[in-house]
Design a protein around this motif. Structure first.
Motif, PDB file in Angstrom:
ATOM      1  N   ARG A 153      -6.480  -1.900  -0.030  1.00  0.00           N
ATOM      2  CA  ARG A 153      -5.414  -2.437   0.801  1.00  0.00           C
ATOM      3  C   ARG A 153      -5.776  -3.797   1.387  1.00  0.00           C
ATOM      4  O   ARG A 153      -4.909  -4.648   1.576  1.00  0.00           O
ATOM      5  CB  ARG A 153      -5.086  -1.459   1.940  1.00  0.00           C
ATOM      6  CG  ARG A 153      -4.506  -0.133   1.474  1.00  0.00           C
ATOM      7  CD  ARG A 153      -3.286  -0.307   0.581  1.00  0.00           C
ATOM      8  NE  ARG A 153      -2.210  -1.027   1.222  1.00  0.00           N
ATOM      9  CZ  ARG A 153      -1.205  -0.467   1.887  1.00  0.00           C
ATOM     10  NH1 ARG A 153      -1.172   0.853   2.005  1.00  0.00           N
ATOM     11  NH2 ARG A 153      -0.248  -1.201   2.417  1.00  0.00           N
ATOM     12  N   GLY A 157      -4.223  -6.733  -0.867  1.00  0.00           N
ATOM     13  CA  GLY A 157      -2.975  -6.921  -0.147  1.00  0.00           C
ATOM     14  C   GLY A 157      -2.979  -8.168   0.712  1.00  0.00           C
ATOM     15  O   GLY A 157      -3.710  -9.123   0.447  1.00  0.00           O
ATOM     16  N   CYS A 253      -0.757  -0.785   7.290  1.00  0.00           N
ATOM     17  CA  CYS A 253      -1.161   0.517   6.759  1.00  0.00           C
ATOM     18  C   CYS A 253      -2.186   1.144   7.690  1.00  0.00           C
ATOM     19  O   CYS A 253      -2.766   0.472   8.549  1.00  0.00           O
ATOM     20  CB  CYS A 253      -1.733   0.396   5.340  1.00  0.00           C
ATOM     21  SG  CYS A 253      -3.336  -0.448   5.266  1.00  0.00           S
TER      22      CYS A 253
END
Length: 349
Positions: A153, A157, A253
């Motif tokens: 992530r 990301g 997240c």
């Protein structure tokens, strides 16, 4: 013409899992019969032979040898809602990478086998409910997977800010009232509710004295791990996914390993907006964040660039699952893992 046979459902737990997945609001009213003699024996057989004994002093070998003597009475007491959970023997073990000790509860061997059996039945339901951000105490979702997900992530990301959080005395602070309330969302079988209540209320033996348990769940039993995941599923996971994320401007997240979690954000404004919210949310459910171990860190693909602009030699680090995580950019970004012992070497990376 030979008729094509449909796939056969091999176990009752598979049927429970399918039903739980298809009917997310269903309360299961008949579960206790899945805690069978065969299931308890199977779980007893999986307990390592050298495992520590509980308050009764019974070893794994002795529990196996006398299995036929105690199993019928145990199951009957479960069905009568009269099971008496044995006291938990408390010991202390070192925390990974730290000098402080953490308490560990040691159930009796027989009770451990029963806990594992009940956990299997309940997991058939809750594994359909738990979110992808949840790790720890779940098949195929251990520490390695949690770290790999966090790496993915951040490295793949747009994450630039991470809120590192630490819940103070988590296992010792869980509210029994809230716990049973959460359990009853999905479990309507009073035999299981009674069993869980008795495990929560089991006394703790320490230094020769038995202490009553009015809150918390002893860290060490398999039922404690499942119940802890369930507690934070409702308190944190669903809240962050359904309440927090839709109100943010950028990507966000959470990665949670039982009580250890980090919140990740694309934008600083989102991170600052959420920074105080977890503490307020947790307080509603008898939990507290440790302020000295909770911090917002600039972290991610551009951490090195931003650190130099702010006059720092290297980016800040975060601590997760016993590791120090840092951003190291040499051509391509990667997330490094350093143990506490190797922290001084950070300056040379």
């Amino acid at each position: 013409m030979q008729r094509e046979e449909l796939p056969v459902m091999t176990t009752g737990l598979e049927r429970i899992a399918v039903k739980a997945r298809c009917e997310p609001k269903l309360r299961f009213t008949s579960l206790a019969h899945h805690i069978t003699k065969e299931r308890v024996w199977e779980n007893l057989s999986q307990i390592p032979a050298k495992s520590a004994a509980g308050v009764d002093g019974q070893t794994v070998a002795e529990a196996k040898e006398s299995f036929e003597e105690w199993i019928a009475g145990m199951l009957q007491s479960v069905h009568r809602e009269g099971y008496r959970a044995p006291e938990i023997r408390r010991v202390y073990i070192p925390k990974p990478g730290k000098q402080e000790l953490r308490p560990l509860g040691v159930p009796t061997v027989a009770d451990r086998a029963l806990q594992r059996s009940a956990s299997q039945v309940l997991s058939a339901i809750y594994e359909q409910d738990f979110l992808s951000c949840s790790f720890g105490g779940r098949t195929g979702r251990g520490a390695h997977q949690a770290l790999a997900t966090l790496h993915e992530r951040i490295a793949g990301g747009k994450i630039e800010w991470v809120l590192e959080a630490d819940i103070k005395i988590f296992f010792g602070s869980l509210s029994h009232e809230w716990m049973l309330h959460f359990v009853e969302h999905r479990v309507g079988d009073q035999r299981l509710i009674s069993l869980i209540r008795r495990w929560l209320k089991a006394g703790v033996l320490e230094n020769g004295e038995i202490h009553p348990s009015e809150e918390g769940t002893p860290q060490g039993g398999s039922i404690s791990v499942l119940l802890s995941n369930e507690y934070l599923h409702y308190v944190l996971d669903l809240w962050f996914e359904r309440v927090v994320k839709p109100r943010l401007r950028g990507e966000a997240c959470m990665v949670r390993y039982i009580d250890d979690f980090v919140l990740c954000f694309q934008y600083r404004a989102d991170a600052l907006r959420v920074q105080e919210a977890p503490a307020k949310r947790l307080r509603k459910f008898s939990l507290t964040l440790e302020p000295t171990k909770t911090k917002l860190v600039e972290f991610g693909r551009f951490a090195h660039r931003h650190a130099s602009k702010r006059g720092r030699k290297r980016p800040e680090t975060i601590y997760f699952l016993g590791f120090t995580l840092y951003c190291n950019q040499k051509g391509n970004l990667r997330i490094g893992l350093l143990t506490e012992k190797s922290r001084p070497d950070l300056g040379s990376t």
